[in-house]
Design a protein around this motif. Structure first.
Motif, mmCIF file in Angstrom:
data_model
loop_
_atom_site.group_PDB
_atom_site.id
_atom_site.type_symbol
_atom_site.label_atom_id
_atom_site.label_comp_id
_atom_site.label_asym_id
_atom_site.label_seq_id
_atom_site.Cartn_x
_atom_site.Cartn_y
_atom_site.Cartn_z
ATOM 1 N N PHE A 130 -4.006 -7.515 0.811
ATOM 2 C CA PHE A 130 -3.652 -8.989 0.664
ATOM 3 C C PHE A 130 -2.432 -9.597 0.403
ATOM 4 O O PHE A 130 -2.295 -10.358 -0.241
ATOM 5 C CB PHE A 130 -4.406 -8.100 -0.902
ATOM 6 N N GLY A 131 -1.402 -9.070 1.252
ATOM 7 C CA GLY A 131 -0.204 -9.321 0.822
ATOM 8 C C GLY A 131 0.973 -9.646 -0.276
ATOM 9 O O GLY A 131 1.639 -10.511 -0.518
ATOM 10 N N TYR A 132 0.931 -9.012 -1.301
ATOM 11 C CA TYR A 132 1.287 -8.625 -2.246
ATOM 12 C C TYR A 132 3.121 -8.787 -1.851
ATOM 13 O O TYR A 132 3.421 -8.002 -1.111
ATOM 14 C CB TYR A 132 0.926 -7.990 -3.582
ATOM 15 N N LYS A 133 3.572 -9.036 -2.705
ATOM 16 C CA LYS A 133 5.100 -8.939 -2.145
ATOM 17 C C LYS A 133 5.617 -8.140 -3.198
ATOM 18 O O LYS A 133 6.772 -7.256 -2.807
ATOM 19 C CB LYS A 133 5.574 -10.553 -2.720
ATOM 20 N N THR A 134 5.016 -7.520 -3.883
ATOM 21 C CA THR A 134 4.906 -6.262 -5.266
ATOM 22 C C THR A 134 5.082 -5.177 -3.180
ATOM 23 O O THR A 134 4.449 -5.062 -3.157
ATOM 24 C CB THR A 134 4.390 -6.009 -6.073
ATOM 25 N N VAL A 135 6.249 -4.040 -4.133
ATOM 26 C CA VAL A 135 6.137 -2.878 -3.324
ATOM 27 C C VAL A 135 6.482 -1.344 -3.920
ATOM 28 O O VAL A 135 6.283 -1.498 -4.946
ATOM 29 C CB VAL A 135 8.571 -2.479 -2.371
ATOM 30 N N VAL A 136 6.198 -0.827 -3.176
ATOM 31 C CA VAL A 136 5.546 0.799 -3.549
ATOM 32 C C VAL A 136 6.757 1.510 -3.240
ATOM 33 O O VAL A 136 7.731 1.920 -1.767
ATOM 34 C CB VAL A 136 3.899 1.258 -2.682
ATOM 35 N N MET A 137 7.083 2.581 -3.981
ATOM 36 C CA MET A 137 8.230 3.607 -4.388
ATOM 37 C C MET A 137 7.338 4.846 -4.752
ATOM 38 O O MET A 137 7.184 5.491 -5.682
ATOM 39 C CB MET A 137 9.308 3.196 -5.276
ATOM 40 N N GLY A 138 6.818 5.551 -3.966
ATOM 41 C CA GLY A 138 6.192 6.999 -4.101
ATOM 42 C C GLY A 138 7.295 8.258 -5.406
ATOM 43 O O GLY A 138 8.742 7.650 -4.730
ATOM 44 N N ALA A 139 6.976 8.219 -6.382
ATOM 45 C CA ALA A 139 7.808 9.044 -7.116
ATOM 46 C C ALA A 139 6.930 10.439 -7.285
ATOM 47 O O ALA A 139 5.677 10.686 -7.203
ATOM 48 C CB ALA A 139 8.293 8.190 -8.039
ATOM 49 N N SER A 140 8.074 10.748 -8.293
ATOM 50 C CA SER A 140 7.746 12.757 -8.592
ATOM 51 C C SER A 140 6.744 13.252 -7.520
ATOM 52 O O SER A 140 6.037 13.587 -8.371
ATOM 53 C CB SER A 140 6.532 12.351 -9.988
#
Length: 331
Positions: free
Chosen positions: A218-228
């Motif tokens: 959907f082209g969101y600007k929010t980026v994903v940072m996998g953690a834990s």
């Protein structure tokens, strides 16, 4: 042959998940993130006692002669994460994440005020707000705080994120970054089902993959940072994610392992996937959260755990104040 860590850096921004400055020196990540538990652990290490003592002395001076040790410790605690953040920023080229008090997770206004204070401390020290990510719990109230802060140019990192509903709400709010907790999701499912999970079957890996594909589709600007992360297998399955924040032990394992690392997450492939959009409002968020036992349990547990770490840190700061002398006049 290049190490897995070197190959990972070619497709994903590697972030260090620690308050241990020596580890950051060793692995030289682009960015670094901390949380209350990590700051509390770092503050207890002898090599960082001078940082703690300097913050306590400054807090005593600013609190005034009538402040009790408990009041001084409370003031110091607010500045301690920033003090570690400043040290970390001397090493890394990118951004550091600093967390708002977890006890404010359901209070939008106080979360906003605390975030502004954190940014003001960094800016007073000469650090641009563009190098700081404010960490907020992914409650509905925390996401609303982030929405307001982002409009002020204060970039946010939504933490304690376990469900798609939290991720969708964060993206709709225009936050900079989210940190879905891979390992804690795995922990819950292992306890709930009694099963073990590996590779692509890992529920935490599946959750982050689903969120990543949704965002890119959907082209969101929010980026994903996998953690834990609990093991390097989870990291390998998420190669290609925008960012991954990894503890020093696992960074070391990746650095010492050779082999071929395949890109598992691909933004271009996600664009052509058949994914339904979820309209998000508070009623939908609450309904999806109530229906997701794992997300409900882990968000509650995470907030309680981080709050306990902060309370323990405040107790240790009071103890340290008595050790370094110059007691406050009021007790």
């Amino acid at each position: 042959m290049a190490s897995l860590l070197e190959q990972l850096r070619g497709m994903t921004t590697v972030v260090s998940d620690t308050g241990d400055i020596n580890s950051i020196h060793q692995y030289r990540p682009q960015d670094s993130t901390t949380n209350p538990s990590l700051i509390a652990a770092a503050a207890a290490m002898p090599q960082y006692q001078s940082i703690v003592d300097d913050v306590l002395k400054q807090a005593r001076e600013s609190s005034g002669p009538k402040a009790s040790d408990k009041e001084v410790a409370a003031a110091a605690f607010k500045s301690l994460a920033v003090a570690f953040g400043l040290k970390i920023l001397e090493i890394i080229p990118g951004r550091v994440s600093t967390e708002v008090d977890a006890r404010l997770s359901y209070d939008t206004e106080k979360s906003i005020a605390t975030a502004r204070d954190i940014i003001a401390q960094y800016e007073k020290a000469g650090i641009s707000r563009n190098r700081i990510l404010i960490k907020l719990a992914s409650t509905w109230e925390g996401i609303r705080a982030a929405e307001i802060l982002e409009k002020e140019g204060i970039h946010c990192n939504m933490t304690l994120l376990f469900g798609l509903h939290q991720a969708v709400a964060a993206a709709e709010a225009g936050v900079t970054l989210i940190s879905p907790f891979v390992g804690r999701i795995l922990d819950w499912y292992k306890k709930d089902t009694g099963k073990d999970y590996h590779g692509a079957d890992d529920p935490g890996v599946q959750s982050v993959t689903k969120i990543y594909n949704y965002y890119k589709h959907f082209g969101y600007k929010t980026v994903v940072m996998g953690a834990s992360f609990r093991n390097t297998g989870e990291i390998i399955e998420l190669a290609g994610c925008d960012l991954l924040t990894i503890a020093p032990k696992l960074l070391g394992e990746l650095q010492s392992t050779e082999g071929t690392l395949e890109r598992m997450l691909d933004a271009e492939k996600a664009k052509s996937m058949n994914i339904d959009k979820i309209p998000m409002d508070k009623a939908t968020f609450d309904k999806m959260h109530a229906a997701d036992r794992m997300a409900s349990d882990k968000l509650k547990e995470g907030i309680e755990g981080f709050s306990k770490a902060l309370e323990d840190l405040e107790v240790s700061l009071v103890k340290r104040l008595s050790e370094i002398g110059e007691p406050a006049t009021a007790r």
